[in-house]
Write a protein that holds these residues in place. Sequence first.
Motif, PDB file in Angstrom:
ATOM      1  N   THR A   1       4.549   8.636   8.286  1.00 55.52           N
ATOM      2  CA  THR A   1       5.455   7.490   8.434  1.00 55.52           C
ATOM      3  C   THR A   1       4.692   6.254   8.890  1.00 55.52           C
ATOM      4  OG1 THR A   1       7.301   8.977   8.911  1.00 55.52           O
ATOM      5  CG2 THR A   1       7.564   6.687   9.589  1.00 55.52           C
ATOM      6  N   THR A   2       3.774   6.435   9.832  1.00 50.63           N
ATOM      7  CA  THR A   2       2.938   5.324  10.292  1.00 50.63           C
ATOM      8  C   THR A   2       2.092   4.780   9.143  1.00 50.63           C
ATOM      9  OG1 THR A   2       2.867   6.205  12.538  1.00 50.63           O
ATOM     10  CG2 THR A   2       1.135   4.642  11.931  1.00 50.63           C
ATOM     11  N   ALA A   3       1.522   5.670   8.365  1.00 57.16           N
ATOM     12  CA  ALA A   3       0.702   5.233   7.224  1.00 57.16           C
ATOM     13  C   ALA A   3       1.533   4.448   6.220  1.00 57.16           C
ATOM     14  CB  ALA A   3       0.050   6.441   6.557  1.00 57.16           C
ATOM     15  N   LEU A   4       2.754   4.893   5.963  1.00 58.24           N
ATOM     16  CA  LEU A   4       3.625   4.170   5.032  1.00 58.24           C
ATOM     17  C   LEU A   4       3.971   2.789   5.571  1.00 58.24           C
ATOM     18  CD1 LEU A   4       5.947   7.072   3.873  1.00 58.24           C
ATOM     19  CD2 LEU A   4       4.647   5.564   2.354  1.00 58.24           C
ATOM     20  N   THR A   5       4.172   2.694   6.873  1.00 55.65           N
ATOM     21  CA  THR A   5       4.496   1.408   7.495  1.00 55.65           C
ATOM     22  C   THR A   5       3.313   0.449   7.409  1.00 55.65           C
ATOM     23  OG1 THR A   5       6.017   2.504   9.001  1.00 55.65           O
ATOM     24  CG2 THR A   5       5.269   0.308   9.637  1.00 55.65           C
ATOM     25  N   ARG A   6       2.129   0.986   7.648  1.00 55.94           N
ATOM     26  CA  ARG A   6       0.923   0.145   7.669  1.00 55.94           C
ATOM     27  C   ARG A   6       0.442  -0.261   6.281  1.00 55.94           C
ATOM     28  NH1 ARG A   6      -2.590   3.314  12.187  1.00 55.94           N
ATOM     29  NH2 ARG A   6      -1.421   2.564  13.970  1.00 55.94           N
ATOM     30  N   SER A   7       0.435   0.683   5.364  1.00 59.23           N
ATOM     31  CA  SER A   7      -0.214   0.422   4.073  1.00 59.23           C
ATOM     32  C   SER A   7       0.768   0.165   2.946  1.00 59.23           C
ATOM     33  CB  SER A   7      -1.124   1.592   3.710  1.00 59.23           C
ATOM     34  OG  SER A   7      -0.359   2.766   3.536  1.00 59.23           O
ATOM     35  N   GLY A   8       2.037   0.183   3.221  1.00 60.79           N
ATOM     36  CA  GLY A   8       3.010   0.010   2.149  1.00 60.79           C
ATOM     37  C   GLY A   8       3.247   1.320   1.437  1.00 60.79           C
TER      38      GLY A   8
ATOM     39  N   HIS B   1       3.214   4.275  -1.080  1.00 58.92           N
ATOM     40  CA  HIS B   1       2.288   4.927  -1.992  1.00 58.92           C
ATOM     41  C   HIS B   1       2.935   6.248  -2.382  1.00 58.92           C
ATOM     42  CE1 HIS B   1      -1.159   7.095  -3.532  1.00 58.92           C
ATOM     43  NE2 HIS B   1      -1.715   5.907  -3.732  1.00 58.92           N
ATOM     44  N   PRO B   2       2.921   6.605  -3.661  1.00 59.69           N
ATOM     45  CA  PRO B   2       3.633   7.818  -4.080  1.00 59.69           C
ATOM     46  C   PRO B   2       3.160   9.089  -3.385  1.00 59.69           C
ATOM     47  CG  PRO B   2       2.400   6.851  -5.916  1.00 59.69           C
ATOM     48  CD  PRO B   2       2.322   5.892  -4.781  1.00 59.69           C
ATOM     49  N   SER B   3       1.860   9.227  -3.157  1.00 59.57           N
ATOM     50  CA  SER B   3       1.360  10.443  -2.499  1.00 59.57           C
ATOM     51  C   SER B   3       1.855  10.544  -1.063  1.00 59.57           C
ATOM     52  CB  SER B   3      -0.168  10.474  -2.512  1.00 59.57           C
ATOM     53  OG  SER B   3      -0.633  10.550  -3.837  1.00 59.57           O
ATOM     54  N   LEU B   4       1.927   9.409  -0.381  1.00 58.31           N
ATOM     55  CA  LEU B   4       2.431   9.415   0.989  1.00 58.31           C
ATOM     56  C   LEU B   4       3.931   9.716   1.020  1.00 58.31           C
ATOM     57  CD1 LEU B   4       0.506   6.355   2.496  1.00 58.31           C
ATOM     58  CD2 LEU B   4       0.013   8.792   2.841  1.00 58.31           C
ATOM     59  N   GLN B   5       4.668   9.125   0.085  1.00 58.92           N
ATOM     60  CA  GLN B   5       6.109   9.407   0.019  1.00 58.92           C
ATOM     61  C   GLN B   5       6.353  10.877  -0.293  1.00 58.92           C
ATOM     62  OE1 GLN B   5       8.773   8.013   0.907  1.00 58.92           O
ATOM     63  NE2 GLN B   5       8.444   5.820   0.898  1.00 58.92           N
ATOM     64  N   LEU B   6       5.559  11.431  -1.192  1.00 55.98           N
ATOM     65  CA  LEU B   6       5.718  12.845  -1.534  1.00 55.98           C
ATOM     66  C   LEU B   6       5.410  13.729  -0.326  1.00 55.98           C
ATOM     67  CD1 LEU B   6       6.316  15.055  -3.579  1.00 55.98           C
ATOM     68  CD2 LEU B   6       3.908  14.973  -4.238  1.00 55.98           C
ATOM     69  N   LYS B   7       4.333  13.421   0.384  1.00 56.07           N
ATOM     70  CA  LYS B   7       3.993  14.196   1.585  1.00 56.07           C
ATOM     71  C   LYS B   7       5.128  14.093   2.602  1.00 56.07           C
ATOM     72  CE  LYS B   7       1.073  16.456   2.571  1.00 56.07           C
ATOM     73  NZ  LYS B   7       1.053  17.949   2.547  1.00 56.07           N
ATOM     74  N   ARG B   8       5.677  12.902   2.750  1.00 55.10           N
ATOM     75  CA  ARG B   8       6.811  12.717   3.669  1.00 55.10           C
ATOM     76  C   ARG B   8       7.981  13.593   3.237  1.00 55.10           C
ATOM     77  NH1 ARG B   8      11.194   9.049   4.149  1.00 55.10           N
ATOM     78  NH2 ARG B   8      11.775   8.812   6.336  1.00 55.10           N
ATOM     79  N   ALA B   9       8.261  13.625   1.952  1.00 52.66           N
ATOM     80  CA  ALA B   9       9.349  14.461   1.437  1.00 52.66           C
ATOM     81  C   ALA B   9       9.092  15.942   1.728  1.00 52.66           C
ATOM     82  CB  ALA B   9       9.506  14.243  -0.072  1.00 52.66           C
ATOM     83  N   GLN B  10       7.868  16.382   1.530  1.00 50.33           N
ATOM     84  CA  GLN B  10       7.539  17.787   1.761  1.00 50.33           C
ATOM     85  C   GLN B  10       7.689  18.151   3.235  1.00 50.33           C
ATOM     86  OE1 GLN B  10       3.660  17.487  -0.030  1.00 50.33           O
ATOM     87  NE2 GLN B  10       4.357  18.370  -1.985  1.00 50.33           N
ATOM     88  N   ILE B  11       7.261  17.262   4.117  1.00 52.43           N
ATOM     89  CA  ILE B  11       7.390  17.529   5.553  1.00 52.43           C
ATOM     90  C   ILE B  11       8.868  17.530   5.951  1.00 52.43           C
ATOM     91  CG2 ILE B  11       6.878  16.648   7.868  1.00 52.43           C
ATOM     92  CD1 ILE B  11       4.247  15.475   6.594  1.00 52.43           C
ATOM     93  N   LEU B  12       9.626  16.566   5.461  1.00 56.36           N
ATOM     94  CA  LEU B  12      11.058  16.531   5.763  1.00 56.36           C
ATOM     95  C   LEU B  12      11.757  17.793   5.259  1.00 56.36           C
ATOM     96  CD1 LEU B  12      11.718  12.775   4.977  1.00 56.36           C
ATOM     97  CD2 LEU B  12      12.053  13.878   7.215  1.00 56.36           C
TER      98      LEU B  12
ATOM     99  N   ARG C   1      11.987   8.409  -4.182  1.00 48.48           N
ATOM    100  CA  ARG C   1      11.221   7.161  -4.033  1.00 48.48           C
ATOM    101  C   ARG C   1       9.806   7.354  -4.561  1.00 48.48           C
ATOM    102  NH1 ARG C   1      10.985   2.433  -5.167  1.00 48.48           N
ATOM    103  NH2 ARG C   1       9.577   1.168  -3.926  1.00 48.48           N
ATOM    104  N   ALA C   2       9.215   8.511  -4.288  1.00 49.17           N
ATOM    105  CA  ALA C   2       7.873   8.799  -4.808  1.00 49.17           C
ATOM    106  C   ALA C   2       7.870   8.752  -6.331  1.00 49.17           C
ATOM    107  CB  ALA C   2       7.399  10.175  -4.316  1.00 49.17           C
ATOM    108  N   VAL C   3       8.912   9.294  -6.942  1.00 55.32           N
ATOM    109  CA  VAL C   3       9.014   9.270  -8.405  1.00 55.32           C
ATOM    110  C   VAL C   3       9.138   7.830  -8.905  1.00 55.32           C
ATOM    111  CG1 VAL C   3      10.530   9.872 -10.349  1.00 55.32           C
ATOM    112  CG2 VAL C   3       9.924  11.611  -8.659  1.00 55.32           C
ATOM    113  N   GLU C   4       9.967   7.039  -8.247  1.00 51.80           N
ATOM    114  CA  GLU C   4      10.135   5.637  -8.655  1.00 51.80           C
ATOM    115  C   GLU C   4       8.809   4.877  -8.612  1.00 51.80           C
ATOM    116  OE1 GLU C   4      13.094   3.594  -6.321  1.00 51.80           O
ATOM    117  OE2 GLU C   4      14.500   5.261  -6.547  1.00 51.80           O
ATOM    118  N   ILE C   5       8.058   5.088  -7.542  1.00 52.34           N
ATOM    119  CA  ILE C   5       6.791   4.370  -7.375  1.00 52.34           C
ATOM    120  C   ILE C   5       5.759   4.855  -8.390  1.00 52.34           C
ATOM    121  CG2 ILE C   5       4.891   3.884  -5.793  1.00 52.34           C
ATOM    122  CD1 ILE C   5       6.866   4.537  -3.492  1.00 52.34           C
ATOM    123  N   ALA C   6       5.732   6.152  -8.627  1.00 55.35           N
ATOM    124  CA  ALA C   6       4.687   6.756  -9.467  1.00 55.35           C
ATOM    125  C   ALA C   6       5.008   6.730 -10.948  1.00 55.35           C
ATOM    126  CB  ALA C   6       4.457   8.209  -9.039  1.00 55.35           C
TER     127      ALA C   6
END
Length: 195
Positions: free
Chosen positions: A63-70, A72-83, A98-103
Motif C-alpha cells: 500500500t505504501t509503495a502504491l501511494t509513493r510510486s503511483g 502499477h499493475p504488479s503492485l495492485q495484483l500483489k495487493r489483491a492477493q494479500i487481501l 484495477r490491476a487488469v484495467e492498468i495492465a
Amino acid sequence: VNTSTADHDVRAVRELIRLGRLPEAETLTLRLARARPGIAVTLLACEIEEARPNLTKALDIVTTALTRSGEHPSLQLKRAQILMALRRRAEAFAAAERAVEIAEPDPQMLMTVASMYMQTNDPARAKSLLHRALEKKPDDPTVLYTTALSHFYLNETAQAGELLVRVLQIAPTNGFAWHIPSHLATHTADANHVA
C-alpha cells in the motif's frame, strides 16, 4: 548493480524464501533496495512477509509503495492477493480489477486475475477475463484450457468441448485436456438421461 546481477539476486531471494531462510532473504532484499529500489524489491519484501506469515505488514508495504510510486499493475495484483489471503474479498476483487484495467491488454494479468476468480468459485467472472486473454493469445494452450474449464464449471459443455479440441490440436499431449473430455461425456450423458 547491473541487470543480470539484479535478476540473479531476485532469483536468489525467491529461492531463500522457498527454503524458509527468511533472514537471509531479507538481508539480500535490503541490499537490493539500496542498490536498485523499485517494484521488484517491493514485491520481494511482500513475499518475505507473506512467508512469515505477516500479511498485515505485507499489505502495508504494498500500500505504501502504491501511494509513493503511483499505480502499477504488479503492485495492485500483489495487493489483491494479500487481501484475498486476509479474507477481504471485496477489496481483493476491486484491487484485482484495477490491476487488469492498468495492465490491459496484458494476457498474463488477465489469466492471473481469472485464476483468482476460479479459486473462489466464480467461473463466470473468470470466463469474461479469459475470453479477453484468448483474444490476445488465441493459440495458447493454457489460456484455451483454462477458458474451457470456466465453461465446464458453468455447465457450458459444448463450448468447453470446442475449446478442448483446440487445445488438443495445438498440444496433443496435454494430459489435463484429455482428462476433462471424459467428464464432459459423462456430464452430457447424465444431463440427457431420461428415466
